[in-house]
Each structure stands twice: as structure tokens, then as C-alpha cells.
Design an enzyme around this catalytic site. Structure first.
Site, PDB file in Angstrom:
ATOM      1  CE  LYS A   1      72.319  56.396  80.060  1.00 48.66           C
ATOM      2  NZ  LYS A   1      73.321  56.895  81.009  1.00 48.66           N
TER       3      LYS A   1
ATOM      4  CG  ASN B   1      62.812  50.245  84.538  1.00 45.15           C
ATOM      5  OD1 ASN B   1      62.119  51.178  84.946  1.00 45.15           O
ATOM      6  ND2 ASN B   1      64.134  50.289  84.518  1.00 45.15           N
TER       7      ASN B   1
ATOM      8  CG  ASN C   1      66.514  48.235  88.119  1.00 45.28           C
ATOM      9  OD1 ASN C   1      66.487  47.219  88.808  1.00 45.28           O
ATOM     10  ND2 ASN C   1      67.627  48.692  87.573  1.00 45.28           N
TER      11      ASN C   1
ATOM     12  CB  SER D   1      62.781  54.690  85.385  1.00 40.11           C
ATOM     13  OG  SER D   1      61.724  55.594  85.676  1.00 40.11           O
ATOM     14  CB  SER D   2      66.627  58.099  87.039  1.00 36.22           C
ATOM     15  OG  SER D   2      66.442  58.373  85.666  1.00 36.22           O
TER      16      SER D   2
ATOM     17  CD  GLU E   1      68.783  63.734  84.949  1.00 35.25           C
ATOM     18  OE1 GLU E   1      69.939  64.113  84.721  1.00 35.25           O
ATOM     19  OE2 GLU E   1      68.498  62.567  85.246  1.00 35.25           O
TER      20      GLU E   1
END
Length: 303
Positions: A182, A200, A249, A251-252, A264
Site C-alpha cells: 500500500k 488518478n 478519484n 487522491s487524498s 501525509e
């Protein structure tokens, strides 16, 4: 089961909603101290785009003391803070599950008497507005023990509860390998979509293949020192598969940059960079992306 979810982000609210659908569960929520006003209900839009509301039960000290399961769904950089604030308020018999992006060095956290697991999810969710979450994509959960000793009866109950709430779920005895997989995917998709401001799926374009190869080659060299063996072709295939499945999507990390929030990156490419430094390995591409994301964060702060 008495369950407390920590964090009112996309994944925390998704779990809160799905766990409360089982009347046998008593579910409560711990919100960030930065939230000044907690509503009496949350809204949830399911995978079929149907919206419903349900009561929001905030966890007080009495609820926390009786929680059998603590599901910690906060950003990587808030994990230590969240656990420190709850450490003396939860039972030593409770189980803690950490669900976050990137790699957190649990050796740097205070010693916890509780048995701790990590949960990796590929379910998609997004916050439409505060306390309104949408389930955007079906996925899979991998759960694995990280510290403490598993008690078979308690573990079986926890697995059954989680698997019923948000299928599907696998209890993995090789969770470290799945964490690294991941991490590798996140190290490619998150920074590249954030820096280039693309969805993405656009990473499937040929122009990104060279940088993807370089990033993954560096990650493979670092992972080897942690006993993880990956082949470039297989790892790249996994990255491109995720980019395909989550094509539309955001991405975060791209979302964090667009919303002018802290990312992050320190726990994703930054983790690779810092680990490589301690091993005296050069990872220039991961280091470059880490610095680029930090520059975007800084630019956001100055506006």
C-alpha cells in the site's frame, strides 16, 4: 460490541455509519479537539447515491472506559496525539485498530498495554461537507496484528463485527507485506496526482511511466532491508491497476493540497526518504517529490 471511532474524516464516518447499522453494536465517535461544534446527527450517502441521516453519539469518559474496540481513523500525523489523549481513558483490555495512510513508526509511540492491529482499506469515501460522508467505491479491508497478543475469542468477535459492517475483510498474518504494498502505491499515486493536479487515472499516460519506474525501484531497494521482496513489474502492475480502478478519484494528497491542508507526505515518500537515509541508500526521486509537496504546502500557508 461497544465500539468507539476516533476521527470525523471520510473513513472514520464511513465506519461509524456502517457499524451503527447493526443494532447489536453500541457505536460512539471522538471528534478532533479542533471541532468547535458537533452536530446531533451525521449524513451518509451510500454507494447507490441514497442519502440518510442518523444520530451522532459522542464518546464521553464513561463510554470510552467501556469500549471494547477503538477504531483510530485519523491522519498519520495525528496518531500519536490521539492515542496520548485517550491513553488513560480507555481500558487496557480494549483492542485498538489503527487505520491511516502511510507508515507510522509505532516504536516511537508510548507503550500501550492494549493489543493493537492495523487496518488497510481500499474502500473509497469522501466528505461532502462536515459530518456528511459519501461511500464512493467498494473495496477490501486487510486487518493484521502489530503489537500485543491476539486473544482468539476477542479477535474472532472483532473480525466478524467489522466484516459484517464493511465487507470484505481478511485477517492477514502477513500485514507488513501488505503495508509495504500500500505504501508503494501511495508513494506513486498521491504525490504525482497532487503535483500535476490530475485524477488518478491520468497516471496511466505513457509520460508518467519513467518516473513511476524510478520511484518503485527506489522503494524496492529500501523494502529489501525490511525483509520485503518485490519485483518491479509486479509492483508497477499493482500501481497501474489501482490507478485504473480509481480512475476518476481525487487522491487524498491532491485533495489536501487543493483544500490547503497539511498532507501525509512525511509518512509516505518521506518515510522512504528517512528510512533510506538511515540505511545510507540514495532515493533521489522520492526525496524530490517529498520536497515538491512540502513546497506546495508552504505556498498554501503563505496565501
Amino acid at each position: 460490541m461497544n465500539i468507539t471511532v476516533i476521527g470525523q474524516g471520510a473513513i472514520g464516518l464511513l465506519w461509524y455509519h456502517r457499524l451503527t447499522e447493526n443494532s447489536k453494536n453500541h457505536v460512539s465517535l471522538v471528534c478532533s479537539s479542533r471541532i468547535t461544534s458537533v452536530p446531533k446527527e451525521i449524513k451518509f450517502t451510500n454507494i447507490n447515491n441514497i442519502t440518510s441521516s442518523k444520530a451522532l453519539i459522542s464518546a464521553n469518559n464513561q463510554i470510552l472506559a467501556h469500549a471494547e474496540l477503538i477504531l483510530c481513523c485519523v491522519k498519520s500525523y495525528h496518531v500519536a496525539e490521539a492515542i496520548m489523549s485517550l491513553k488513560k481513558r480507555i481500558s487496557s483490555n480494549a483492542i485498538i485498530i489503527f487505520c491511516h495512510n502511510g507508515m507510522v513508526n509505532f516504536k516511537q509511540l508510548p507503550n500501550l498495554p492494549q493489543t493493537c492491529y492495523t487496518l488497510l482499506t481500499t474502500h473509497g469515501s469522501k466528505v461532502i461537507q462536515p459530518f456528511h460522508v459519501q461511500h464512493t467505491g467498494l473495496g477490501h479491508n486487510d486487518l493484521g496484528l502489530i503489537t500485543g497478543t491476539a486473544q482468539q475469542e476477542k479477535q474472532a468477535k472483532m473480525v466478524a463485527t467489522l466484516a459484517t459492517a464493511l465487507p470484505s475483510l481478511t485477517l492477514s498474518h502477513h500485514i507488513k507485506e501488505k503495508q509495504w504494498l500500500k505504501l508503494a502505491i501511495n508513494c506513486v499515486i498521491n504525490p504525482l496526482t497532487a503535483i500535476n493536479d490530475v485524477e488518478n487515472g491520468q497516471l496511466l499516460q505513457q509520460k508518467y511511466h519513467k518516473i513511476i519506474d524510478k520511484l518503485l525501484t527506489e522503494i524496492i531497494s529500501v523494502a529489501k532491508y525490511e525483509g520485503m521482496q518485490f519485483s518491479l513489474d509486479e509492483l508497477k502492475a499493482q500501481v497501474l491497476s489501482v490507478a485504473t480502478m480509481t480512475g476518476k478519484n481525487c487522491s487524498s494528497m491532491r485533495s489536501d493540497i487543493l483544500k490547503k491542508r497539511k498532507t501525509e507526505i512525511d509518512y509516505i515518500n518521506g518515510y522512504i526518504t528517512n528510512t533510506a537515509k538511515s540505511l545510507h541508500i540514495k532515493v533521489p526521486e522520492n526525496e524530490k517529490l517529498t520536497l515538491q509537496i512540502k513546497a506546495l504546502e508552504l505556498a498554501n500557508c503563505q496565501h
